[in-house]
Design a protein around this motif. Sequence first.
Motif: not given
Length: 202
Positions: A165, A168, A172, A185, A192-194
């Motif tokens: 997080s 990421r 952002h 995301s 989890r990825c962007v």
Amino acid sequence: MLYSYEAQNKEEAINKALNDLNTTRENLLIQSIEEIKGIVKKKVTIKVLKFDEVVKFIKDTLYDIAKYIGIDINLEVRKREDQITIKMFSDNNNILIGKGGRTLMALQTYIKQLLYNTTQEKISFVLDVENYKEKRIKGIEYLAKKIAKEVANTKVDVTLDSMNSYERRIVHEALSKDRYVYTESIGEEPNRCVVIKYKETK
């Protein structure tokens, strides 16, 4: 470790804390300020910590952990306003950092939880190994902007490798004002990825 003081205004409460704790303003960490307005008068309650006590707690914990895993560390402490930054230096930085910074993040999370268990307050501090985090941030920002240019030119979305997080959020923020792309995301933790997406412009 956590102290509470009440007065008619914030400055009076701070002065009470300084006198009672026999310390300086620079050594005071104000955690919260609560203001209650009554019919006749108002009162302010502040909760404070002493910077040196918090730092000693963190340093003692880090030294204990380092001793347990068999490495020697040196610590450098900085305070800017109410933000504490502690840098670790050793001959085994890779052990302290871990793959992708996971060990370093785990150390910070663990110590934050210990502090919360002791004070019942969320204490903000940054734990780093030399300048790892600073270099990591710059590296992620560079990668994000480089790929953003590719997406803007090709109009083809790009999915980055999975990130935590913290990483990421860096992506952002780095692209939040970009005119040609936006970020999103996707996926579930820990994968989890962007996605950097082309922004249709009129």
